[in-house]
Write a protein that holds these residues in place. Structure first.
Motif, PDB file in Angstrom:
ATOM      1  N   GLY A 156       0.831  -1.205   0.000  1.00  0.00           N
ATOM      2  CA  GLY A 156       0.000   0.000   0.000  1.00  0.00           C
ATOM      3  C   GLY A 156       0.865   1.256   0.000  1.00  0.00           C
ATOM      4  N   LEU A 157       1.881   1.264   0.867  1.00  0.00           N
ATOM      5  CA  LEU A 157       2.788   2.410   0.918  1.00  0.00           C
ATOM      6  C   LEU A 157       3.495   2.601  -0.418  1.00  0.00           C
ATOM      7  N   GLY A 158       3.989   1.503  -0.988  1.00  0.00           N
ATOM      8  CA  GLY A 158       4.682   1.577  -2.277  1.00  0.00           C
ATOM      9  C   GLY A 158       3.770   2.153  -3.357  1.00  0.00           C
ATOM     10  N   LEU A 159       2.508   1.702  -3.368  1.00  0.00           N
ATOM     11  CA  LEU A 159       1.552   2.157  -4.379  1.00  0.00           C
ATOM     12  C   LEU A 159       1.247   3.641  -4.225  1.00  0.00           C
ATOM     13  N   ILE A 160       1.224   4.092  -2.978  1.00  0.00           N
ATOM     14  CA  ILE A 160       0.869   5.490  -2.754  1.00  0.00           C
ATOM     15  C   ILE A 160       2.081   6.406  -2.963  1.00  0.00           C
ATOM     16  N   LEU A 161       3.241   5.967  -2.486  1.00  0.00           N
ATOM     17  CA  LEU A 161       4.417   6.852  -2.537  1.00  0.00           C
ATOM     18  C   LEU A 161       5.158   6.769  -3.871  1.00  0.00           C
ATOM     19  N   LYS A 162       5.169   5.584  -4.481  1.00  0.00           N
ATOM     20  CA  LYS A 162       5.702   5.393  -5.841  1.00  0.00           C
ATOM     21  C   LYS A 162       7.186   5.680  -6.026  1.00  0.00           C
ATOM     22  N   GLU A 163       7.886   6.087  -4.978  1.00  0.00           N
ATOM     23  CA  GLU A 163       9.320   6.318  -5.139  1.00  0.00           C
ATOM     24  C   GLU A 163      10.064   5.811  -3.920  1.00  0.00           C
ATOM     25  N   GLU A 164      11.193   5.155  -4.184  1.00  0.00           N
ATOM     26  CA  GLU A 164      11.984   4.573  -3.095  1.00  0.00           C
ATOM     27  C   GLU A 164      12.370   5.641  -2.078  1.00  0.00           C
ATOM     28  N   ASP A 165      12.756   6.810  -2.581  1.00  0.00           N
ATOM     29  CA  ASP A 165      13.238   7.868  -1.697  1.00  0.00           C
ATOM     30  C   ASP A 165      12.174   8.322  -0.710  1.00  0.00           C
ATOM     31  N   ARG A 166      10.928   8.185  -1.102  1.00  0.00           N
ATOM     32  CA  ARG A 166       9.852   8.597  -0.209  1.00  0.00           C
ATOM     33  C   ARG A 166       9.433   7.447   0.693  1.00  0.00           C
ATOM     34  N   LEU A 167       9.648   6.221   0.204  1.00  0.00           N
ATOM     35  CA  LEU A 167       9.255   5.050   0.984  1.00  0.00           C
ATOM     36  C   LEU A 167      10.227   4.809   2.141  1.00  0.00           C
ATOM     37  N   SER A 168      11.519   4.965   1.858  1.00  0.00           N
ATOM     38  CA  SER A 168      12.543   4.622   2.846  1.00  0.00           C
ATOM     39  C   SER A 168      12.346   5.252   4.222  1.00  0.00           C
ATOM     40  N   PRO A 169      12.185   6.583   4.302  1.00  0.00           N
ATOM     41  CA  PRO A 169      12.061   7.159   5.643  1.00  0.00           C
ATOM     42  C   PRO A 169      10.880   6.599   6.425  1.00  0.00           C
ATOM     43  N   ILE A 170       9.789   6.307   5.727  1.00  0.00           N
ATOM     44  CA  ILE A 170       8.603   5.799   6.431  1.00  0.00           C
ATOM     45  C   ILE A 170       8.852   4.378   6.921  1.00  0.00           C
ATOM     46  N   VAL A 171       9.395   3.548   6.046  1.00  0.00           N
ATOM     47  CA  VAL A 171       9.666   2.164   6.419  1.00  0.00           C
ATOM     48  C   VAL A 171      10.642   2.122   7.598  1.00  0.00           C
ATOM     49  N   GLN A 172      11.698   2.908   7.486  1.00  0.00           N
ATOM     50  CA  GLN A 172      12.680   2.927   8.579  1.00  0.00           C
ATOM     51  C   GLN A 172      12.056   3.492   9.853  1.00  0.00           C
ATOM     52  N   GLY A 173      11.232   4.515   9.662  1.00  0.00           N
ATOM     53  CA  GLY A 173      10.601   5.173  10.801  1.00  0.00           C
ATOM     54  C   GLY A 173       9.639   4.256  11.536  1.00  0.00           C
ATOM     55  N   VAL A 174       9.037   3.324  10.810  1.00  0.00           N
ATOM     56  CA  VAL A 174       8.109   2.378  11.430  1.00  0.00           C
ATOM     57  C   VAL A 174       8.897   1.233  12.052  1.00  0.00           C
ATOM     58  N   ASN A 175       9.916   0.826  11.330  1.00  0.00           N
ATOM     59  CA  ASN A 175      10.659  -0.371  11.670  1.00  0.00           C
ATOM     60  C   ASN A 175      11.269  -0.340  13.070  1.00  0.00           C
ATOM     61  N   LEU A 176      12.070   0.687  13.339  1.00  0.00           N
ATOM     62  CA  LEU A 176      12.853   0.675  14.568  1.00  0.00           C
ATOM     63  C   LEU A 176      12.006   0.775  15.833  1.00  0.00           C
ATOM     64  N   PRO A 177      11.073   1.744  15.929  1.00  0.00           N
ATOM     65  CA  PRO A 177      10.252   1.797  17.147  1.00  0.00           C
ATOM     66  C   PRO A 177       9.464   0.511  17.377  1.00  0.00           C
ATOM     67  N   ILE A 178       8.969  -0.078  16.298  1.00  0.00           N
ATOM     68  CA  ILE A 178       8.186  -1.313  16.478  1.00  0.00           C
ATOM     69  C   ILE A 178       9.088  -2.431  17.002  1.00  0.00           C
ATOM     70  N   LEU A 179      10.294  -2.493  16.466  1.00  0.00           N
ATOM     71  CA  LEU A 179      11.226  -3.522  16.928  1.00  0.00           C
ATOM     72  C   LEU A 179      11.587  -3.292  18.403  1.00  0.00           C
ATOM     73  N   LEU A 180      11.918  -2.041  18.737  1.00  0.00           N
ATOM     74  CA  LEU A 180      12.355  -1.744  20.104  1.00  0.00           C
ATOM     75  C   LEU A 180      11.233  -1.938  21.109  1.00  0.00           C
ATOM     76  N   LEU A 181      10.013  -1.652  20.683  1.00  0.00           N
ATOM     77  CA  LEU A 181       8.881  -1.750  21.600  1.00  0.00           C
ATOM     78  C   LEU A 181       8.198  -3.119  21.552  1.00  0.00           C
ATOM     79  N   SER A 182       8.815  -4.064  20.850  1.00  0.00           N
ATOM     80  CA  SER A 182       8.145  -5.357  20.707  1.00  0.00           C
ATOM     81  C   SER A 182       8.519  -6.316  21.832  1.00  0.00           C
ATOM     82  N   GLY A 183       9.604  -6.011  22.538  1.00  0.00           N
ATOM     83  CA  GLY A 183      10.055  -6.930  23.566  1.00  0.00           C
ATOM     84  C   GLY A 183      10.754  -8.152  23.007  1.00  0.00           C
ATOM     85  N   VAL A 184      11.207  -8.074  21.757  1.00  0.00           N
ATOM     86  CA  VAL A 184      11.899  -9.220  21.178  1.00  0.00           C
ATOM     87  C   VAL A 184      13.320  -9.296  21.698  1.00  0.00           C
TER      88      VAL A 184
END
Lengths: 251, 326
Positions: A156-184
């Protein structure tokens, strides 16, 4: 039925892609193995374990969940390539169901994750992971929901943003907090209260909590209930949102 | 005349931008008839692609109607999709698969049985000369080969109309010429082709009929020959040895009935006539009799660019550098 057939056809297309490039699966396998080899020894002296459970019984279930999460989140890059090459638009100009255009690739990603999770579980057993089989099977259901959700989110994000440069910050921005707050990495019980509260807003946290009790053999547990309670509506919601993105994408 | 296969009535679409709404398509009326190659010529940003996207159900019009093979694009998109083939600017071939796999999947998505799809793919591979590369992964294709596969994908299900959006953009001259041959083959197969282009030569060479679009509107429509006839007429450019006889020349040309218009400044004379090749001998004789010495003489027949200039006040080549999105 056309919908089912379309999903099947588009699933097959993506599966062929993976089979022609199995290196992708091998690379995906590397991440959990690295965690297992380079990180889990650190936990040994840090995390108290009881009743003959090894530290891997605590660590690996969460890792299985996070593997599903990782593999889904980054799929957006692949669909950007397909948008650029006009593939998505070509499908959209055919009578193919819009849902199938999303579901085909998502099912492929689900297959990949199931393979990775199974192999990784088997690899972990000799290192001291003792999963309960029935619990592990139920965990697979949670993992399937998680990969469907994160892959749909990624597409969905890829379809809406259509460019890697715009996708990267969001993916990274979601990735780290979710990982850190997951208790893994470390159990959330070690965290101060405010951090524990924050973790409760993380969908992956519930899956990780459920994964631990399920692999320990407890099936009727509130934590498992919470994971399902959280994941079922989330999956439906995200899939609906991503299908809408397929319908609306403009090259 | 048979019923048109594409009909649009007062089609409009806006886009919102920072500086307010932009009228991308501003009241387009069109008819395309079965079996013809219909060209849609205009500079980048004229609204061609947007119009095409509305016709192919990929975008929605804000007002107006469009029907394909009798089906309304906004009310019956499913039926429209079954009747059209679409090759977008980006192409659409799936790069990690072979050409043949691409074709078979495309057929299956249009509800062909596996056997039907296989047979039809084989048929197109032969008909469009894809044989040498059809079983290679499309990643390895050259630009020209990819384009040929794209076109084959577009006609896999024998659509009533094939839409081609800027089919030769980015191709080198040789591949462009090859694709033109390919597109003419489609006409022989009876496929109706609707193509957009910003290349004058392409519109001229391929179209049976064409519409010229600028700023969201159709500014001219007809066969290439008709359109060119409407405008300028032929231009004879004469370079004079000296400008001493200019007044005499003006008087002489004023008396000739076939001279529509002329300009004369210094040693450069431009004469606009109906049919240049017919009047050139007479002009040469005249200059000879009067002892007017000529250094050079050239005849230029009008191009579609003259048509565009005549309708918009700009040339298509000028707009090229200005660029702009769709």
């Amino acid at each position: 039925m056309k919908l089912v057939r379309d999903v099947g056809l588009l699933y097959q297309r993506k599966l062929m892609e993976t089979l022609r490039n199995p290196i992708y699966i091998v690379m995906s396998m590397l991440t959990p193995v690295l965690y297992l080899v380079l990180f889990s020894p650190l936990l040994k002296n840090l995390v108290p374990t009881t009743g003959g459970r090894s530290v891997l019984d605590l660590f690996v279930p969460g890792l299985l969940v996070i593997v599903a999460f990782f593999n889904g989140l980054f799929v957006g890059y692949g669909i950007i390539d397909e948008i650029r090459n006009g593939v998505i638009e070509r499908f959209r100009a055919t009578p193919t169901s819009r849902f199938a255009i999303l579901a085909g690739p998502v099912l492929r990603d689900t297959t990949n994750v199931l393979v990775i999770v199974t192999v990784f579980t088997l690899v972990s057993i000799p290192f001291g992971f003792h999963p309960d089989f029935v619990g592990w099977l139920i965990l697979l259901v949670i993992i399937i929901m998680l990969i469907i959700t994160t892959a749909s989110f990624g597409y969905g994000l890829g379809l809406i943003l259509k460019e890697e440069d715009r996708l990267s910050p969001i993916v990274q921005g979601v990735n780290l907090p979710i990982l850190l707050l997951s208790g893994v990495l470390l159990p959330m019980e070690l965290a101060p209260t405010w951090l524990q509260v924050l973790a409760h807003f993380n969908p992956v946290y519930y899956s990780v909590e459920a994964a631990r009790v399920l692999c320990a053999g407890t099936i009727w547990d509130a934590k498992v209930g919470y994971a399902f309670l959280f994941m079922v509506p989330l999956t439906v919601l995200v899939v609906a949102w991503a299908t809408r993105a397929v319908r609306r994408v403009v090259a | 005349m048979p019923d048109p296969v594409v009909v649009t009535k007062d089609l409009k679409k806006y886009f919102s931008s920072r500086s307010g709404p932009v009228q991308a398509v501003d009241g387009v009326d069109l008819e395309v008839f079965p079996g013809e190659i219909f060209g849609f010529l205009g500079p980048n940003g004229a609204g061609k692609t947007t119009t095409l996207r509305i016709l192919t159900t990929l975008a929605k019009a804000d007002s107006g109607t469009a029907t394909i093979a009798g089906f309304d694009v906004s009310r019956e998109p499913g039926k429209v999709r079954r009747n059209i083939g679409y090759v977008g600017q980006a192409g659409g071939a799936d790069r990690p698969a072979t050409g043949r796999e691409n074709l078979i999947l495309q057929g299956r998505l249009y509800d062909m049985t596996p056997q039907q799809a296989k047979d039809r793919a084989a048929e197109l591979i032969t008909a469009l000369d894809l044989g040498e590369f059809a079983d290679r992964i499309a990643h390895t294709y050259s630009g020209g080969q990819l384009r040929r596969l794209d076109v084959a994908l577009g006609i896999m299900h024998r659509p009533k109309v094939l839409f081609l959006d800027e089919p030769t953009t980015g191709l080198d001259p040789q591949n462009r010429a090859n694709l033109w041959v390919q597109i003419e083959k489609l006409r022989d197969m009876g496929v109706t082709v609707f193509l957009t282009t910003h290349y004058l030569e392409e519109a001229d060479a391929l179209s049976d009929r064409l519409a010229i679009m600028d700023h969201g509107r159709i500014v001219a429509e007809g066969t290439p020959v008709e359109l060119k006839k409407q405008v300028a007429g032929d231009t004879i450019s004469v370079g004079l040895r000296d400008d001493s006889r200019n007044e005499a020349i003006a008087t002489l040309l004023g008396q000739r009935p076939y001279v529509r218009d002329f300009t004369l400044d210094d040693c450069r004379l431009r004469i606009v006539v109906e049919e240049g090749s017919k009047v050139m001998p007479d002009l040469l004789r005249l200059f000879d009799q009067e002892g007017i010495e000529i250094a050079t003489i050239t005849l230029a027949v009008p191009t579609l660019d003259d048509v565009f200039l005549n309708k918009t006040g700009r040339t298509l080549r000028d707009t090229e550098s200005a660029g702009g999105g769709q």
